[in-house]
Design an enzyme around this catalytic site. Structure first.
Site, short mmCIF file in Angstrom:
data_model
loop_
_atom_site.label_atom_id
_atom_site.label_comp_id
_atom_site.label_asym_id
_atom_site.label_seq_id
_atom_site.Cartn_x
_atom_site.Cartn_y
_atom_site.Cartn_z
N LEU B 9 57.05 13.80 96.79
CA LEU B 9 56.37 12.51 96.71
C LEU B 9 56.30 12.10 95.24
CD1 LEU B 9 53.37 13.33 99.12
CD2 LEU B 9 55.73 12.67 99.68
N GLY B 15 58.71 14.24 88.73
CA GLY B 15 59.52 14.40 89.94
C GLY B 15 60.99 14.60 89.60
N GLY B 16 61.49 13.77 88.68
CA GLY B 16 62.88 13.91 88.23
C GLY B 16 63.11 15.27 87.59
N VAL B 132 47.04 21.96 85.24
CA VAL B 132 46.37 22.33 83.99
C VAL B 132 47.37 22.89 82.98
CG1 VAL B 132 44.54 23.71 82.93
CG2 VAL B 132 44.28 22.93 85.28
N ASP B 201 40.64 13.35 81.12
CA ASP B 201 41.73 14.24 81.55
C ASP B 201 41.39 15.70 81.23
OD1 ASP B 201 44.72 14.65 82.26
OD2 ASP B 201 44.53 15.56 80.28
N LYS B 205 40.72 19.04 83.80
CA LYS B 205 41.36 20.36 83.67
C LYS B 205 40.31 21.45 83.47
CE LYS B 205 45.52 18.19 81.80
NZ LYS B 205 46.09 17.67 80.53
#
Lengths: 437, 437
Positions: B9, B15-16, B132, B201, B205
């Site tokens: 997804l 993703g690439g 993380v 962010d 984490k």
């Protein structure tokens, strides 16, 4: 679930540390593993020796085979060290189908291939996180955490005794022999320090790291090994003047034609994290094709750091390693029939930068002769320090750094340099690693 | 064994990267996992957008639910980010009994408790190593590698954008706003940088790290969070004069009474390895009771480093996580019924050292007044820098370092200092961590 019952071979420093950690963290460990973990039977050479741990509730024996054979013992933890009888004990445990956890790097480096095969055939496992870099979970990091990568190379400070000595030589300007004596008094070095200072211990560990990084059989005999016992204080000083720290590194690197395996004193640029790992600490830098560089740092020895790794293996055994063999982390990172026998490159084929220190007579033309020989071998000089002539000896030290080149070329150049009448033999040669890619 | 078929997804940067790593290292991965791992179906918002990977042989859709529901998909990898529809997609995959791998730290920090419960009830798993510190296998290190320890505390540089900005502010003496603009142009910072520079962010984490370190539920809302957007260049400079580097740290620490969870700019002694982690790199220092300090360093973001963690999770899923639930590594490091709800300490109860910068009028008695107020609050001064009066403003900066004390005490002292007529409000306050034990 009933507790996991551990049989412990060896109640020395690390064995005592394991008993203490298992007892102190019993609740947390049960929360993690889903079962309690209890040492029920232990062996020691001398039952009346002083211990760092309580022996309450432990069945004790001087015969370690009794522990292995005890049908109530589910898992065997071997912390005796040495090749024999550790080898026979571990083999017997595996034959009985019992998982084995060991901190014995020499045994794994020398006999791991057969031990893993035996474990596999018996449907059980040998876990050895504690065999490399003490409490740093470096086996797990490479074998599992970096499993997505093709590992290109790794370089590690994997002997705490050696690093303690190098740190003191640098910070206090003392000689190797002087610091070694102190380390022996402090208990950081054995009375026979050969394994540590001649790089044999580091070579054992490098053998293990390389095999899991590259998925190849253990090949201790192929490691090029050079110790730190010949290292001169003045070279530590000159290295710093050039912006480098000298560390005793184990290096494994993959090439199209084979794998490099070598342990030797190495100049590292002072800004690298690895150059700043001091004292008895260990660190391993691993370069994966996807992740790039990652570094793992911590205590490489000691009762409780080593116990940390042993107990992590115990939790792993309870959690996952006793699972169906299809769902198990393989010993050498790849499934057994996929372990690939890669050729190991001879040292002559390895490329590194070099640090050379020549002691020359203070005569006209000496430097020109040296430069000509290096040029004839195609060697470029990257940096040079030329010191004042020594009043006592009328000899002059010249320190050179070269670009990376093949060891065979450097050997030939050094042979030619040592033929010069104005150059005193031997030429001091150390290797340089930029660790940058 | 047949290949493991992955549904992906999100086909953006990460993703690439996952497609590229799976394809480039296909042989090595099959050797490790015992099976080939193949992406068969992928979703993207815009199918005609440019890609960093080949889409050969991939079934493509703009509807991610199609991928999740595809009965041929064995494992779902979620790399879309954001809360919705990622949450619904992951829940559906788990309902179908499919293991899920995600890099979505926000989703895990906010909804992990429910997701893990759902996975558990469906006999499957959510793996989140990539959530993380990018490619650093820190989840595995804490949850498995340090499983023998009681973790006392951890401190990490876990946002690469923030660390890039701090490094440039220090090295180039530039302002926060100036470096942020450059980071946005270079693509290191988002056009809306709030999550990175305000610490959200990092808080996501830290939430995850603390839960696996202490075996407690995820508690994002309890994290004290302070960003770096208010940090002044002069404080970076003064910190260095005092022998410290300023890093944006996430800190989690266990006390008898509860757990500290905080993200804020922090002064660290310059000799610590963590103080020397620069640019976009991440590092986490973890202190276990047996092992002492260990440190993990590497790339915290980027296509291939993040893919490295995703693919490691894929190999884990194939190797061990799909095993019998009794032989599985639990999501939060401890078996589900043993997750313990520890209280989180309010920030007022936390103890740290403090760096204070006061801007004062250059009048007699000012320093005496300040010293009196600090003394009245029982605060000891460890170091001080007093600068020349500024020609333009007739104001004088005074920089102080204190010993560790409670935040509540420091708040009261700062309130009292700010009442002084000769002290300009606000007083700049940063926290100091020695990271030594």
């Amino acid at each position: 679930m009933p507790p996991v019952r551990v049989g412990l071979l060896g109640l020395g420093t690390v064995g005592g540390g394991v008993v203490n950690v298992l007892s102190r963290n019993a609740e947390d460990l049960a929360r993690r593993a889903g079962r309690r973990i209890e040492v029920i039977h232990a062996s020691a050479r001398n039952l009346s020796a002083p211990r760092i741990c309580s022996l309450d509730g432990l069945l004790l024996t001087t015969n370690p085979m009794e522990v292995v054979e005890n049908p109530d013992v589910d898992v065997v933890v071997e912390l005796m060290g040495g090749m024999s009888p550790a080898s026979q004990l571990i083999r017997r445990a595996l034959e009985l189908g019992k998982p084995v956890i060991t901190a014995n790097k020499a045994l794994i480096a020398h006999e791991g291939n057969e031990l893993f095969e035996l474990a596999q055939s018996q449907g059980t496992v040998v876990a050895f996180e504690a065999a490399v870099a003490g409490g740093i979970p470096i086996i797990k990091a490479i074998r599992e955490g970096l499993a997505g990568n093709r590992i290109e190379w790794l370089a590690g400070i994997i002997n705490g005794t050696g690093n303690f000595i190098l740190t003191a030589m640098r910070d206090e300007g003392r000689t190797f022999a002087d610091v070694l004596s102190e380390a022996q008094i402090l208990g950081y070095a054995e009375s026979d320090p050969t394994f540590d200072v001649e790089g044999i211990d580091a070579a054992h560990k490098l053998t293990i790291l390389a095999s899991i990084a590259f998925g190849m059989p253990l090949k201790f005999d192929a490691v090029y090994t050079e110790g730190i016992s010949q290292l001169q204080t003045e070279d530590v000083r000159y290295a710093r003047e050039l912006g480098y720290q000298i560390k005793h590194l184990g290096v494994a690197r993959r090439h199209a034609t084979g794998v490099e395996l070598r342990v030797h004193p190495t100049l590292i640029p002072e800004r690298r994290l690895l150059a700043n790992v001091d004292g008895v600490k260990n660190a391993v830098l691993v370069w994966g094709d996807a992740v790039g560089p990652t570094l793992y740092y911590g205590a490489g020895a000691g009762a409780e750091p080593t116990a940390s790794a042993v107990v992590a293996d115990l939790v792993d055994v309870v959690r996952t390693l006793t699972a169906d063999p299809n769902h198990r982390v393989p010993h050498l990172a790849v499934v057994p029939d996929q372990v690939t026998d890669l050729p190991i490159l001879p040292m002559e084929a390895v490329e590194t930068g070099y640090y050379l220190r020549l002691t020359v007579e203070d005569q006209p033309g000496v430097l020109a002769n040296i430069a000509r020989i290096l040029a004839n071998h195609g060697i470029n000089i990257e940096a040079m320090i030329q010191k004042e002539v020594s009043a006592e000896t009328a000899h002059l030290p010249i320190v050179l750094l070269t670009h990376p080149l093949r060891e065979a070329t450097m050997n030939a150049a050094i042979d030619a340099l040592e033929v010069l009448e104005s150059v005193r033999s031997p030429v001091v040669r150390l290797r340089v690693e930029s660790l940058s890619g």
